[in-house]
Design an enzyme around this catalytic site. Structure first.
Site, mmCIF file in Angstrom:
data_model
loop_
_atom_site.group_PDB
_atom_site.id
_atom_site.type_symbol
_atom_site.label_atom_id
_atom_site.label_comp_id
_atom_site.label_asym_id
_atom_site.label_seq_id
_atom_site.Cartn_x
_atom_site.Cartn_y
_atom_site.Cartn_z
ATOM 1 N N GLU A 125 46.291 -48.328 67.761
ATOM 2 C CA GLU A 125 45.588 -47.205 67.112
ATOM 3 C C GLU A 125 44.860 -46.367 68.168
ATOM 4 O O GLU A 125 44.848 -45.127 68.097
ATOM 5 C CB GLU A 125 44.587 -47.742 66.076
ATOM 6 C CG GLU A 125 43.865 -46.619 65.347
ATOM 7 C CD GLU A 125 42.754 -47.104 64.436
ATOM 8 O OE1 GLU A 125 42.882 -48.201 63.851
ATOM 9 O OE2 GLU A 125 41.743 -46.391 64.329
ATOM 10 N N THR A 162 39.085 -47.049 63.756
ATOM 11 C CA THR A 162 38.634 -47.235 62.373
ATOM 12 C C THR A 162 37.997 -48.596 62.094
ATOM 13 O O THR A 162 37.169 -48.706 61.207
ATOM 14 C CB THR A 162 39.820 -47.050 61.396
ATOM 15 O OG1 THR A 162 40.890 -47.881 61.827
ATOM 16 C CG2 THR A 162 40.257 -45.620 61.304
ATOM 17 N N CYS A 190 36.396 -46.889 59.179
ATOM 18 C CA CYS A 190 36.945 -46.980 57.832
ATOM 19 C C CYS A 190 35.978 -47.711 56.919
ATOM 20 O O CYS A 190 35.454 -48.772 57.256
ATOM 21 C CB CYS A 190 38.268 -47.708 57.937
ATOM 22 S SG CYS A 190 38.750 -48.495 56.460
HETATM 23 S S1 SF4 Z 1 42.153 -48.785 55.106
HETATM 24 FE FE1 SF4 Z 1 40.925 -48.987 56.971
HETATM 25 S S2 SF4 Z 1 41.351 -51.031 57.802
HETATM 26 FE FE2 SF4 Z 1 42.949 -50.481 56.338
HETATM 27 S S3 SF4 Z 1 44.578 -49.609 57.569
HETATM 28 FE FE3 SF4 Z 1 43.303 -47.942 56.828
HETATM 29 S S4 SF4 Z 1 41.834 -47.607 58.456
HETATM 30 FE FE4 SF4 Z 1 42.735 -49.592 58.822
#
Ligand code: SF4
Length: 280
Positions: A125, A162, A190
């Site tokens: 990522e 994230t 995230c």
């Molecule tokens: S929801 Fe969050 S943890 Fe899940 S793939 Fe997306 S960025 Fe990554």
């Protein structure tokens, strides 16, 4: 023994979405289908997908035809161009939250900021974020890695992998603010990761032992285990239920179970069932 199971552990939105996309592609295509890298850091799930006709490849330049699925971590613009130039079909399962981070990384470059990416060196990522942010981008894993001389007096923009923890971002912002001419922080962490971590910590505070389930090469799971261990040193990171050892739970009255974002949620129930079998 009391067993506390996290309601937020296991597959996050992005992973569930990517798996659904991969299974749909397998149903609808007669051509070979590949994911660029394992779709998630979970060997059992990767094997299951291979049986359904979706196999993982390490390198897009090795693929001669068919479809390539981009996994949740996403890729940089150049990789997308190279795949398209080979005439392959692209199915984009990049998590929408990762997409936002990529867009913010590109916008920092376009607006003349020096991009600082908070994340793990070499994580896919982060590699894709760097590809969007441009060659001047700097990656730091934590505030201590930042060399103030490199950002002094500059217009700096931050984008975050994230799955980072908020304390890590707060420490970096505090270190950058006094030395930069201008500081723009895009908090691209995230929400799913944060919520899962917060709930795990709440449970860990109540427990005498914590089980964290997920791939050992999963950044998300490893960080979850680290955070829980800071609260409850008796935290065990396992990939499979068979790794559990009864002696871990001697004298323990409450066990908390959580799981990384690439772990099927039913694995938490399997662990709970095994603990019940121990009969403590
Ligand atoms: S929801 Fe969050 S943890 Fe899940 S793939 Fe997306 S960025 Fe990554």
């Amino acid at each position: 023994m009391k067993i506390l199971i996290s309601r937020r552990g296991g597959y996050c939105y992005g992973v569930q979405r990517a798996l659904d996309i991969a299974h749909n592609a397998a149903r609808e295509s007669r051509e070979p289908i590949h994911t660029l890298g394992p779709i998630i850091h979970n060997p059992g799930v990767v094997k299951e997908l291979a049986t359904a006709g979706v196999s993982a490849v390490d390198e897009h330049l090795d693929v001669a035809g068919g479809t390539i699925i981009l996994r949740t971590h996403g890729v940089g613009p150049q990789v997308i161009e190279e795949i398209a130039a080979r005439g392959l079909v692209i199915v984009d399962a990049t998590c929408p939250y990762v997409k936002i981070a990529q867009e913010k990384a590109s916008s920092l470059r376009e607006q003349g900021y020096l991009p600082v990416i908070l994340g793990e060196h070499d994580h896919p990522e982060v590699v894709a974020l760097v590809a969007n942010a441009g060659e001047k981008a700097m990656v730091v894993e934590n505030a201590d890695e930042l060399e103030p001389a490199k950002v002094k007096g500059k217009k700096v923009g931050v984008v975050v992998q994230t799955t980072q923890a908020s304390a890590n971002l707060a420490a970096l912002a505090a270190r950058l603010a006094p030395v930069c001419r201008e500081l723009l922080v895009h908090n691209t962490m995230c929400n799913a990761t944060q919520k899962c971590q917060e709930e795990a910590l709440r449970l860990a505070e109540k427990a005498g032992a914590v089980i964290v389930i997920g791939g050992r090469n999963s950044a998300n799971t490893t960080r979850l285990a680290q955070l829980c261990r800071a609260v409850q040193p008796r935290t065990f990171h396992i990939e499979e239920v068979d790794e559990l050892l009864p002696e871990w739970f001697q004298g323990v009255e409450t066990v908390a179970i959580t799981a990384g974002a690439s772990t099927p949620p039913e694995q938490m129930e399997e662990v709970a069932a095994r603990l019940r079998e121990y009969g403590f």
